[in-house]
Design an enzyme around this catalytic site. Structure first.
Site, mmCIF file in Angstrom:
data_model
loop_
_atom_site.group_PDB
_atom_site.id
_atom_site.type_symbol
_atom_site.label_atom_id
_atom_site.label_comp_id
_atom_site.label_asym_id
_atom_site.label_seq_id
_atom_site.Cartn_x
_atom_site.Cartn_y
_atom_site.Cartn_z
ATOM 1 N N HIS A 78 0.832 -1.204 0.000
ATOM 2 C CA HIS A 78 0.000 0.000 0.000
ATOM 3 C C HIS A 78 0.869 1.257 0.000
ATOM 4 O O HIS A 78 0.581 2.219 -0.720
ATOM 5 C CB HIS A 78 -0.931 0.006 1.221
ATOM 6 C CG HIS A 78 -1.874 -1.157 1.250
ATOM 7 N ND1 HIS A 78 -2.652 -1.459 2.338
ATOM 8 C CD2 HIS A 78 -2.150 -2.109 0.312
ATOM 9 C CE1 HIS A 78 -3.373 -2.540 2.076
ATOM 10 N NE2 HIS A 78 -3.079 -2.951 0.862
ATOM 11 N N HIS A 260 -9.033 -2.098 -5.267
ATOM 12 C CA HIS A 260 -7.925 -2.424 -4.359
ATOM 13 C C HIS A 260 -6.924 -3.360 -5.038
ATOM 14 O O HIS A 260 -5.716 -3.239 -4.814
ATOM 15 C CB HIS A 260 -8.439 -3.059 -3.067
ATOM 16 C CG HIS A 260 -7.340 -3.275 -2.068
ATOM 17 N ND1 HIS A 260 -6.884 -2.265 -1.247
ATOM 18 C CD2 HIS A 260 -6.562 -4.360 -1.803
ATOM 19 C CE1 HIS A 260 -5.883 -2.723 -0.516
ATOM 20 N NE2 HIS A 260 -5.669 -3.993 -0.834
ATOM 21 N N ASP A 264 -2.961 -2.687 -5.445
ATOM 22 C CA ASP A 264 -1.899 -3.658 -5.141
ATOM 23 C C ASP A 264 -0.955 -3.849 -6.319
ATOM 24 O O ASP A 264 0.263 -3.980 -6.140
ATOM 25 C CB ASP A 264 -2.512 -5.007 -4.765
ATOM 26 C CG ASP A 264 -3.050 -5.031 -3.340
ATOM 27 O OD1 ASP A 264 -2.689 -4.140 -2.555
ATOM 28 O OD2 ASP A 264 -3.818 -5.956 -3.012
ATOM 29 N N HIS A 287 -0.935 -11.079 -5.537
ATOM 30 C CA HIS A 287 0.460 -10.754 -5.248
ATOM 31 C C HIS A 287 1.439 -11.742 -5.875
ATOM 32 O O HIS A 287 2.524 -11.356 -6.317
ATOM 33 C CB HIS A 287 0.680 -10.692 -3.741
ATOM 34 C CG HIS A 287 0.024 -9.508 -3.106
ATOM 35 N ND1 HIS A 287 0.368 -8.216 -3.408
ATOM 36 C CD2 HIS A 287 -0.978 -9.419 -2.190
ATOM 37 C CE1 HIS A 287 -0.386 -7.381 -2.705
ATOM 38 N NE2 HIS A 287 -1.213 -8.084 -1.965
ATOM 39 N N HIS A 364 36.447 -0.225 -46.774
ATOM 40 C CA HIS A 364 36.271 -0.797 -45.421
ATOM 41 C C HIS A 364 34.941 -1.543 -45.335
ATOM 42 O O HIS A 364 34.013 -1.069 -44.676
ATOM 43 C CB HIS A 364 36.284 0.329 -44.383
ATOM 44 C CG HIS A 364 36.545 -0.131 -42.988
ATOM 45 N ND1 HIS A 364 35.585 -0.613 -42.142
ATOM 46 C CD2 HIS A 364 37.701 -0.175 -42.288
ATOM 47 C CE1 HIS A 364 36.106 -0.902 -40.968
ATOM 48 N NE2 HIS A 364 37.400 -0.645 -41.034
#
Length: 461
Positions: A78, A260, A264, A287, A364
């Site tokens: 949080h 919410h 998270d 999570h 080159h």
């Protein structure tokens, strides 16, 4: 170009821990540029500091837990969410226990304190990681998916499907982080009644109550069992026939639970270590998959630690070839910057298109045309010269001469058909006519060469 930020001062918040029930205080302090997020356990001898990055996450049960060895700090998401969404890059968080206080179960108190203390801009540029390609993480068992797509800013869309007849599918979106305080910060954590007993048996949520969580009673149980749970939580008994939300204050939004989840995600994305420009689409997030995604992004960032600048050929250049000729004395075949597409006080992005008609290719090399490395460095140096001249009055009357070139690296060949992007940054302010710079050259997303330069600015005779 936006700058890194930190707090103007310190502030502290006190409360009980969700899992331990202990009285805890977390103090937020300003930190120097390029510090990132660090958490310090001030209750332990030596006051160990933990870098708040995805590799240091040791658990994700009912909250993100970071740690190393025997030092852990839980429920940090949080606070991390508030810091990240408010644009703070550098912060030292000191806590006197094994977790952050749960407060009211949301991030709103952190946001209010950040607004009260204020945010201070620092000298270092904000180091965004720009999403160029789709990345995705899936969990086949849970059906969780997190996808990130290219976008001009950081935004999130979250879709949740709960195993519940009372609360089933919800949707939430945040398209602008400036709306975080108004649309997301107050969303509280939630738990189902059916999950409370297992959590208590696992020695978790000792500090949980109806002031810091939304409790959802959606499957009827016996009155006796519900009364027992109420006693364990220290709340009043309720009628087992009345299903619904249980909390001391009403829902802030109908989809508060999914908001919410979005909160998270932002907190767990802070563990990536860099602010992101991209759009996250999360289906059934949690999570565990959040951290899995953050770890994947950390690996991706390490693979592309220095990102190529974005180039849109349709945009009008900041400097075209004619303006470059006014500032630099170089002419064909030694003018090696075609245009400048971005220019700031301390950074410049230039471009050169490599064609088969370059004068160096016949020698080159005839059978395998390759741009000489010394000319790659010269091209970056010319771009750096334009940056330095942009910082003086009457730039047409000055020239830059390079005194030293260090830390040169060549990573791949440059061949006909390549479009070279040069990104040169000042390492320090110009002092006594001397400037130091770091330059990178890209083809596509890949660094092909790099070098550090020291230059002197001299007024033309």
């Amino acid at each position: 170009m936006s700058k890194q930020t930190t707090l103007k001062g310190s502030f502290a918040l006190c409360g009980k821990g969700l899992h331990t029930g202990l009285s805890l205080t977390v103090t937020f302090n300003p930190a120097a540029e390029n510090t990132g997020y660090k958490v310090q356990r001030i209750d332990i001898e030596g006051q160990p500091v933990i870098d708040a990055v995805a590799e240091n996450v040791v658990e994700t049960t009912r909250g993100t837990v970071i740690g190393k060895k025997d030092v852990k700090v839980s429920t940090i998401e949080h606070a991390m969410s508030a810091l990240y969404a408010m644009g703070i890059d550098n912060c030292l968080m000191q806590v006197n226990g094994p977790e952050f206080p749960i407060l009211d179960g949301s991030a709103v108190m952190y946001v209010e304190k950040i607004k009260e203390i204020g945010i201070e801009e620092q000298n270092a540029p904000k180091d965004y990681y720009v999403i160029r390609h789709k990345h995705e993480v899936k969990d086949e068992k849970t059906g969780s998916v997190i996808t990130i797509l290219p976008d001009e800013e950081f935004s999130i869309t979250t879709m949740c499907s709960f195993d519940s007849k009372f609360i089933n599918s919800q949707f939430a979106s945040l398209d602008n982080m400036e709306n975080y305080a108004k649309e997301v910060a107050a969303a509280r954590t939630f738990v189902f009644v059916r999950d409370i007993e297992p959590l208590l048996n696992a020695n978790l949520i000792k500090g949980g109550d109806l002031d810091n969580a939304i409790v959802i009673y959606e499957r009827k149980t016996t009155q006796e069992r519900l009364d027992k749970l109420a006693d364990l939580l220290g709340v009043a008994h309720m009628d087992a026939n009345n299903i619904g939300y249980i909390q001391n204050k009403p829902l802030v939004w109908e989809n508060e639970c999914t908001r919410h989840k979005l909160l998270d995600i932002i907190g767990d994305m802070a563990l990536i270590g860099k602010p992101i420009k991209g759009r996250i689409i999360a289906t059934r997030p949690g999570h565990t998959i959040n951290n899995k995604f953050a770890r994947m992004m950390r690996k991706e960032i390490r693979k592309h630690e220095i990102q190529a600048p974005f180039y849109d050929p349709n945009e009008t250049p900041v400097m075209d070839v004619n303006r470059i000729r006014e500032l630099l004395p170089h002419r064909y075949p030694m003018q090696l910057v075609d245009k400048v597409i971005s220019l700031g006080a301390t950074s410049i992005v230039g471009l050169k298109n490599i064609t088969s008609n370059e004068p160096f290719f016949p020698g080159h090399f005839p059978q395998e045309p390759v741009m000489p490395g010394v000319l790659q460095i010269e091209a970056m140096a010319q771009c750096g010269g334009l940056l330095v001249l942009n910082n003086v009055d009457e730039p047409e009357k000055w020239s830059t001469y390079f005194l030293k070139i260090d830390e040169v690296k060549f990573r791949r060949k440059v061949v006909p058909g390549d479009t070279l992007l040069f990104k040169v940054d000042m390492l320090a302010p110009v002092r006594h006519g001397i400037s130091s710079m770091k330059g990178y050259m890209f083809v596509g997303d890949q660094v092909v060469s790099e070098a550090t330069f020291t230059a002197q600015i001299v007024k033309n005779k």
